[in-house]
Write an enzyme that holds these catalytic residues in place. Structure first.
Site, PDB file in Angstrom:
ATOM      1  N   SER A 167     -24.300 -58.562 -53.466  1.00  0.00           N
ATOM      2  CA  SER A 167     -23.740 -58.533 -52.106  1.00  0.00           C
ATOM      3  C   SER A 167     -23.957 -57.213 -51.373  1.00  0.00           C
ATOM      4  CB  SER A 167     -22.234 -58.870 -52.123  1.00  0.00           C
ATOM      5  OG  SER A 167     -22.029 -60.179 -52.633  1.00  0.00           O
ATOM      6  N   GLY A 224     -29.582 -58.299 -57.222  1.00  0.00           N
ATOM      7  CA  GLY A 224     -28.462 -59.154 -57.592  1.00  0.00           C
ATOM      8  C   GLY A 224     -28.183 -60.252 -56.576  1.00  0.00           C
ATOM      9  N   HIS A 225     -27.239 -61.125 -56.929  1.00  0.00           N
ATOM     10  CA  HIS A 225     -26.913 -62.278 -56.085  1.00  0.00           C
ATOM     11  C   HIS A 225     -26.343 -61.836 -54.738  1.00  0.00           C
ATOM     12  CE1 HIS A 225     -23.234 -61.276 -58.298  1.00  0.00           C
ATOM     13  NE2 HIS A 225     -22.584 -61.715 -57.237  1.00  0.00           N
ATOM     14  N   ASN A 226     -26.715 -62.580 -53.708  1.00  0.00           N
ATOM     15  CA  ASN A 226     -26.225 -62.396 -52.326  1.00  0.00           C
ATOM     16  C   ASN A 226     -26.762 -61.144 -51.640  1.00  0.00           C
ATOM     17  OD1 ASN A 226     -24.635 -64.620 -52.948  1.00  0.00           O
ATOM     18  ND2 ASN A 226     -22.774 -63.419 -53.220  1.00  0.00           N
TER      19      ASN A 226
END
Length: 359
Positions: free
Chosen positions: A278, A258-260
């Site tokens: 994250s 996922g993002h980050n």
């Protein structure tokens, strides 16, 4: 191309014996090996298979009596799987991608293509892209604007590299992977039901209509040297900061990052692992198939997770985890033993209740 026993042993740094001029064309399992195959019998339990095949040479365990096994030559491998890694590298010809730029590809004039690169048909390379020297890009790959691909990368059929993605040297990308898609980020004008549940752990004051507003992903993905990405894996770009995958990490097919997310060095993530936005993953972390990691948590260095483990809270460095929710592996084993004992325990309780009722 064929190799002699002497050449293979030298490449592996292994001891050998017998007719070292024998020519090998491929590797095979002992029972299926032909006269020009190298039978892989690196453990004594595979010895019986040699008699069923036609191999003249084999890769054997140290100290094996190769002549008694009916062989003309042998290579001795103290660590069988490590020797297999070297052997398969030697015998693998790799994909057939003609050197140079295929005329049926579309390459923006501002893109920089390194010396010795090989780019197959139907490849699309956007503005400002930089491709390192010796890179090989198979058919139907798209590389969006501003991406950077390191030296000697191998990107296979149908992979998608998003805008501004930065990838290190010796990268390997299997077919269909998507690197640098938008992250899955949405917000509601007022506090959503999800936010409320996170705060109360189950209580909702009111259920009401809510709509989702997209949060755009303006970050990118940064991938270190010697990383491998499996087929149809998906790595989202960051919302503001980049999603990062550290040097030497290997991601299997259908892994989702996922993002980050920050993944450390030399991690091994097996098929269908999912890491929510994250999360931070330390160095040398191993996750078996279908492991899941909650968002915004930390998994420490050298953590090992058995298949199907679901990590909902921070995991200390060096921990061996199993189960859902994740607990120490030895604790999970005891829990499963106790679960299997429940029917017998229930039967004993029922017997005790009968005795009490009669008394």
């Amino acid at each position: 191309m064929p190799h002699t026993i002497a050449q293979i042993a030298a490449a592996l740094g292994a001891d050998c014996a017998g007719d070292l001029s024998l020519t090998i064309e491929r590797a095979a399992e002992p029972e299926q090996a032909g006269p020009r195959d190298l039978a892989l019998a690196v453990n004594p339990k595979y010895a019986d298979g040699l008699a069923k095949g036609q191999a003249q040479a084999a890769m054997l365990w140290p100290g094996a009596d190769w002549q008694a096994l009916g062989l003309k030559a042998a290579i001795f491998a103290p660590r069988g799987r490590l020797a297999m890694a070297g052997l398969t590298s030697l015998l693998d010809p790799g994909p057939m991608i003609a050197p140079g730029l295929h005329p049926m590809s579309v390459i923006d004039p501002s893109a920089q293509i390194g010396e010795g690169a090989a780019i197959g048909p139907f490849v699309t390379i956007g503005a400002g892209v930089r491709i390192g020297m010796g890179a090989r890009i198979a058919s139907h790959v798209s590389i969006a604007e501003g991406a950077q691909i390191g030296d000697h990368a191998l990107i296979l059929q149908g992979a998608r590299i998003g805008a501004r993605v930065v990838i290190g040297a010796r990268f390997i990308c299997q077919p269909g992977a998507v690197i640098g898609a938008d992250g899955f980020s949405f917000v509601t004008p007022e506090k959503s039901g999800v936010e409320e549940i996170r705060e109360t752990l189950g209580t909702r004051a009111e259920i009401r209509d809510q709509s989702w507003t997209r949060i755009h992903s303006v970050g990118a993905v940064m991938i270190g040297d010697d990383v491998e990405i499996g087929a149809n894996a998906c790595i989202d770009r960051g919302t503001i900061r980049d999603t990062v995958i550290g040097r030497g990490s290997k991601l299997d097919n259908l892994v989702h990052v996922g993002h980050n997310v920050q993944i450390g060095r030399d991690c091994l993530l097996c098929g269908q692992v999912g890491i929510a936005g994250s999360a931070r993953i330390g160095d040398r972390v191993v996750m078996g198939g279908q492991c899941g990691v909650n968002d915004n948590i930390f998994v420490g260095d050298d953590v090992i997770c058995g298949g199907g483990t679901k990590i909902f809270t921070n995991a200390p460095a060096g921990r061996v985890l199993l189960g859902s929710p994740a607990v120490k592996m030895e604790t999970q084993v005891e829990m499963q033993k106790a679960l299997r004992r429940l029917p017998r325990l229930a039967a004993k309780v029922a017997e005790i209740e009968k005795v009490i009722q009669k008394s």
